[in-house]
Design a protein around this motif. Structure first.
Motif, PDB file in Angstrom:
ATOM      1  N   ALA A 579      30.961 -52.228 -27.869  1.00 30.24           N
ATOM      2  CA  ALA A 579      32.381 -52.083 -27.527  1.00 30.24           C
ATOM      3  C   ALA A 579      32.500 -51.304 -26.218  1.00 30.24           C
ATOM      4  O   ALA A 579      31.571 -50.605 -25.816  1.00 30.24           O
ATOM      5  N   THR A 580      33.646 -51.402 -25.580  1.00 27.75           N
ATOM      6  CA  THR A 580      33.812 -50.669 -24.320  1.00 27.75           C
ATOM      7  C   THR A 580      34.280 -49.234 -24.563  1.00 27.75           C
ATOM      8  O   THR A 580      34.373 -48.453 -23.621  1.00 27.75           O
ATOM      9  N   SER A 581      34.604 -48.903 -25.828  1.00 24.14           N
ATOM     10  CA  SER A 581      34.978 -47.516 -26.129  1.00 24.14           C
ATOM     11  C   SER A 581      33.973 -46.927 -27.115  1.00 24.14           C
ATOM     12  O   SER A 581      33.212 -47.657 -27.756  1.00 24.14           O
ATOM     13  N   ALA A 582      34.000 -45.596 -27.247  1.00 27.60           N
ATOM     14  CA  ALA A 582      32.987 -44.893 -28.046  1.00 27.60           C
ATOM     15  C   ALA A 582      33.122 -45.192 -29.535  1.00 27.60           C
ATOM     16  O   ALA A 582      34.207 -45.505 -30.025  1.00 27.60           O
ATOM     17  N   ASN A 583      32.013 -45.106 -30.223  1.00 26.03           N
ATOM     18  CA  ASN A 583      31.964 -45.200 -31.681  1.00 26.03           C
ATOM     19  C   ASN A 583      30.972 -44.157 -32.181  1.00 26.03           C
ATOM     20  O   ASN A 583      30.055 -43.760 -31.449  1.00 26.03           O
ATOM     21  N   THR A 584      31.152 -43.759 -33.411  1.00 26.93           N
ATOM     22  CA  THR A 584      30.314 -42.675 -33.943  1.00 26.93           C
ATOM     23  C   THR A 584      29.408 -43.194 -35.053  1.00 26.93           C
ATOM     24  O   THR A 584      29.832 -43.989 -35.889  1.00 26.93           O
ATOM     25  N   VAL A 585      28.174 -42.728 -35.017  1.00 26.70           N
ATOM     26  CA  VAL A 585      27.228 -43.051 -36.085  1.00 26.70           C
ATOM     27  C   VAL A 585      26.753 -41.734 -36.682  1.00 26.70           C
ATOM     28  O   VAL A 585      26.389 -40.809 -35.945  1.00 26.70           O
ATOM     29  N   VAL A 586      26.778 -41.649 -37.994  1.00 27.77           N
ATOM     30  CA  VAL A 586      26.294 -40.445 -38.672  1.00 27.77           C
ATOM     31  C   VAL A 586      25.039 -40.820 -39.454  1.00 27.77           C
ATOM     32  O   VAL A 586      25.105 -41.607 -40.400  1.00 27.77           O
ATOM     33  N   PHE A 587      23.921 -40.280 -39.033  1.00 28.86           N
ATOM     34  CA  PHE A 587      22.655 -40.553 -39.714  1.00 28.86           C
ATOM     35  C   PHE A 587      22.395 -39.455 -40.740  1.00 28.86           C
ATOM     36  O   PHE A 587      22.511 -38.265 -40.433  1.00 28.86           O
ATOM     37  N   THR A 588      22.031 -39.876 -41.949  1.00 29.21           N
ATOM     38  CA  THR A 588      21.557 -38.913 -42.941  1.00 29.21           C
ATOM     39  C   THR A 588      20.068 -39.155 -43.118  1.00 29.21           C
ATOM     40  O   THR A 588      19.650 -40.258 -43.508  1.00 29.21           O
ATOM     41  N   LEU A 589      19.288 -38.158 -42.759  1.00 29.96           N
ATOM     42  CA  LEU A 589      17.834 -38.326 -42.734  1.00 29.96           C
ATOM     43  C   LEU A 589      17.231 -38.008 -44.095  1.00 29.96           C
ATOM     44  O   LEU A 589      17.761 -37.165 -44.837  1.00 29.96           O
ATOM     45  N   PRO A 590      16.084 -38.612 -44.416  1.00 30.09           N
ATOM     46  CA  PRO A 590      15.409 -38.285 -45.679  1.00 30.09           C
ATOM     47  C   PRO A 590      14.549 -37.018 -45.543  1.00 30.09           C
ATOM     48  O   PRO A 590      13.746 -36.722 -46.419  1.00 30.09           O
ATOM     49  N   PHE A 591      14.668 -36.309 -44.439  1.00 26.47           N
ATOM     50  CA  PHE A 591      13.907 -35.068 -44.228  1.00 26.47           C
ATOM     51  C   PHE A 591      14.729 -34.194 -43.280  1.00 26.47           C
ATOM     52  O   PHE A 591      15.673 -34.661 -42.639  1.00 26.47           O
ATOM     53  N   THR A 592      14.336 -32.938 -43.213  1.00 24.91           N
ATOM     54  CA  THR A 592      14.990 -32.058 -42.243  1.00 24.91           C
ATOM     55  C   THR A 592      14.090 -31.970 -41.018  1.00 24.91           C
ATOM     56  O   THR A 592      12.899 -31.642 -41.146  1.00 24.91           O
ATOM     57  N   PRO A 593      14.602 -32.299 -39.852  1.00 25.89           N
ATOM     58  CA  PRO A 593      13.753 -32.286 -38.650  1.00 25.89           C
ATOM     59  C   PRO A 593      13.170 -30.897 -38.398  1.00 25.89           C
ATOM     60  O   PRO A 593      13.761 -29.880 -38.785  1.00 25.89           O
ATOM     61  N   SER A 594      12.028 -30.868 -37.735  1.00 25.65           N
ATOM     62  CA  SER A 594      11.369 -29.595 -37.449  1.00 25.65           C
ATOM     63  C   SER A 594      12.008 -28.879 -36.256  1.00 25.65           C
ATOM     64  O   SER A 594      11.556 -27.836 -35.845  1.00 25.65           O
ATOM     65  N   HIS A 595      13.046 -29.461 -35.705  1.00 28.45           N
ATOM     66  CA  HIS A 595      13.697 -28.868 -34.524  1.00 28.45           C
ATOM     67  C   HIS A 595      15.205 -29.016 -34.681  1.00 28.45           C
ATOM     68  O   HIS A 595      15.687 -29.925 -35.380  1.00 28.45           O
ATOM     69  N   THR A 596      15.928 -28.156 -34.014  1.00 25.97           N
ATOM     70  CA  THR A 596      17.387 -28.226 -34.129  1.00 25.97           C
ATOM     71  C   THR A 596      18.022 -28.936 -32.942  1.00 25.97           C
ATOM     72  O   THR A 596      19.188 -29.301 -32.981  1.00 25.97           O
TER      73      THR A 596
END
Ligand code: LX5
Length: 648
Positions: A579-596
């Motif tokens: 699309a020509t305008s922004a869209n949001t994706v929310v990922f829910t990970l199966p782990f907590t990343p080792s970095h913030t």
């Protein structure tokens, strides 16, 4: 060259203009990503070979396939001073493969400088520090009783006559062919490529003589320093994509206008004087200096593997070789494969390879039988596929054979049933009305296919028109992002898609037969298109394992894909917003990343943006930081491909 394809016109479909949020979860379930997934499709089109990847600077160096006496035979050549030049059929050619020569006649009494020039493939780059390697064959058909000795000067000069670098090349008259070699080094870089290679001599030295010249060659430094090698900047541009495979030599350029004009491997190997060249399928002469050996050596140097085509008895005039005539091409294909992988101590074709410098077999896993044989599906289904497949499979059972035709409901109707199938599509970003398939709408094309053992090669694809149907000269961001949406389908379906390559790959800006192309170049510049960067991001962040995630619907504005580089413990979250305008994706990970904080890479630009010769960097990827946690919320700008890298 007749375009086989009538480009489909379609009408724009409305894309969502409201912002939406997409929730994505992914587990650790999924499938391997084949190491071959992203690579290159190559054929000599748009001077992508001669005048392009093949580093030779002299155009029409050996007067191959030209008609002596015509002005066309002198393409790129011009006389210097009062010399008379023409292309002749030599009475004693340098080889049977190269019957023609440049005749250079100097009138008695001449005193001023005479010679001839070549304007290269639409220019010649002069680059400080480059040592150029040159050579030519020459003879004097009727030499004077007393030998004449002297020196030519070989140089690079501006069209105005300013000499940038030169070398002295001694010669002696003789009726037999001699080969002269020379090098010179440029000490300055010229912005303009409107330069000439010149071979000249003092008129008094050669007054009254007629000499012949052929295979007049000049190479800049090449990729990996290979003799008869490849252009450095183009090779490095391709290497930056980390491509896995190289499909060659066609494409249409495999097939010939007729069977007699086909790409025939045996004419492309051995000494350059033994290569006749051919009239290529895109309207210009192929020297075949870029021959089977050169392809393979470079593919190896580039860390790719070949997907090599063999001629399958169908040519662009629409004619198929009769069943009774197939044996010639079956034998040719077996010999071609033996050249690549045969044992040099027992096989004659492999021995040629060894004599050229590669005693060990090259890597070879995939053979493509023909090209786009859906243009002659009946003969392919009746005998051409079976004849070639059966013979090649019997000889080389370890290889994989790719079919190019005869489908019914997405299943090739061929016997023996192929395991590998190449399909092509050139289209516009959104095709609701004419083609059900591509590109935004096609993101789920492979999801619906049955898992019946068939493996797909998307051997050619590209957005070729705007949605309005207007032809594109260069890829535009809208089309490139549509390709990115489509490619999410490659990642997701890489259990059945083993390879994919954009086409065409390369385009000389001064000799174009097909647009758009992934990369456009001039003699001294390289322009990476918006689609180049899409291909590059997919290839660099291919990973080795695809993780199943929540899927979006087909033709939605936002697509995504999650893959993993297992040994690095890195996850690649690709987000595509068409699309020509922004869209949001929310990922829910199966782990907590080792970095913030994570690092991402994004390609985005306003609608209509193209990278062109005058604006080569209108859209280039940039990096950004994002907040990483078990949940990652990413706001994807309009018309963007983003890759978020998360470490476990
Ligand atoms: C296409 C199909 C351009 C080409 C063919 C390849 O990339 O050579 O395989 O040409 S087309 O549409 O004229 O047939």
């Amino acid at each position: 060259m007749v375009l086989k394809r009538v480009l489909a016109f379609a009408f724009i479909a409305s894309t969502a203009v409201y912002a939406a949020t997409f929730d994505v979860t992914f587990s650790t379930a999924g499938h391997d990503v084949p190491p071959t997934l992203y690579g290159l499709m190559f054929e000599d089109i748009n001077h992508s070979g001669d005048g392009g990847l093949y580093a030779e600077l002299i155009q029409n160096r050996a007067f191959q396939t030209v008609t002596p006496g015509t002005s066309a035979a002198l393409t790129a050549w011009a006389a210097l001073g009062s010399a008379k030049i023409s292309v002749v059929k030599s009475s004693s050619p340098v080889s049977s493969a190269l019957p023609n020569a440049l005749s250079f006649a100097v009138a008695s009494g001449t005193t001023s400088t005479v010679g001839f020039t070549n304007s290269g493939y639409f220019g010649i780059p002069v680059t400080a520090g480059w040592t150029y390697t040159g050579s030519f064959y020459y003879r004097t058909p009727s030499p004077p009783a007393t030998k004449v000795s002297g020196s030519f000067t070989a140089d690079l000069r501006s069209t105005g006559g300013t000499v940038f670098t030169s070398a002295t090349v001694p010669f002696t008259t003789s009726s037999t062919w001699q080969q002269a070699t020379f090098t010179f080094t440029a000490s300055s870089t010229q912005t303009s490529v409107e330069n000439l290679f010149a071979l000249s001599v003092g008129g008094s030295t050669v007054a009254g003589l007629t000499m012949e010249f052929t295979l007049i060659s000049l190479f800049p430094p090449t990729f990996n320093g290979r003799e008869n090698g490849f252009r450095m900047d183009l090779s490095e541009t391709l290497l930056d994509m980390k491509p896995a495979f190289f499909r060659f030599p066609g494409g249409n350029n495999l097939e010939g206008e007729t069977a007699a004009d086909r790409w025939a491997w045996e004419n492309t190997v051995g000494d350059l004087v033994d290569r006749p060249g051919r009239v290529g399928d895109w309207g210009y002469i192929n020297t075949d200096g870029l021959g089977l050996y050169e392809y393979l050596q470079w593919i190896e140097d580039m860390g790719m593997e070949p997907i090599m085509a063999v001629y399958a008895g169908y040519s662009l005039n629409g004619a198929s070789v009769a069943s009774s005539g197939m044996q010639t091409y079956i034998t040719e294909a077996i010999n071609q494969i033996n050249f690549v992988i045969g044992d040099a101590s027992t096989n004659a074709q492999a021995a040629i390879r060894a004599s050229m410098g590669h005693a060990d077999p090259f890597t070879l896993n995939y053979i493509e039988i023909g090209n786009e044989d859906f243009f002659s599906p009946t003969t392919y289904a009746d005998y051409r596929w079976a004849d070639l497949y059966n013979a090649l499979h019997a000889e080389f059972p370890q290889l994989h054979y790719i079919a190019t035709s005869a489908t019914s409901g997405n299943v090739p109707t061929l016997s023996p049933t192929p395991t590998y199938w190449d399909l092509h599509i050139y289209s516009n970003p959104i095709c609701l009305t004419i083609l059900k398939d591509f590109f935004i709408n096609g993101a789920f094309n492979f999801d619906i296919l049955s898992r019946n053992g068939l493996q797909f090669f998307q051997g050619e694809y590209a957005t070729t028109t705007e949605n309005s149907g207007a032809a594109l000269t260069y890829p535009f961001i809208d089309g490139s992002i549509a390709e990115a949406a489509y490619m999410a389908g490659f990642d997701r379906n890489s259990d059945i898609v083993f390879a994919a390559s954009y086409a065409p790959l390369l385009n000389h800006v001064s000799s174009t037969q097909w647009t758009p192309d992934l990369i456009t170049f001039s003699p001294n510049t390289v322009i990476r298109s918006t689609s180049y960067y899409v291909q590059q991001l997919y290839s660099l962040y291919k990973g080795d394992f695809y993780l199943q995630s929540t899927t979006n619907t087909a033709s939605s504005s936002v697509q995504w894909s999650v893959t993993r580089d297992t040994s690095a413990g890195q996850y690649f979250l690709k987000v595509i917003n068409t699309a020509t305008s922004a869209n949001t994706v929310v990922f829910t990970l199966p782990f907590t990343p080792s970095h913030t904080t994570g690092t991402g890479t994004i390609l985005t630009a306003p609608s209509g943006t193209q990278n062109t010769p005058t604006s080569p960097n209108a859209a280039v990827p940039s990096t950004f930081s994002f907040t990483a946690g078990k949940t990652i919320t990413y706001n994807a700008p309009g018309l963007s491909l983003s890759v978020l890298v998360v470490t476990e």
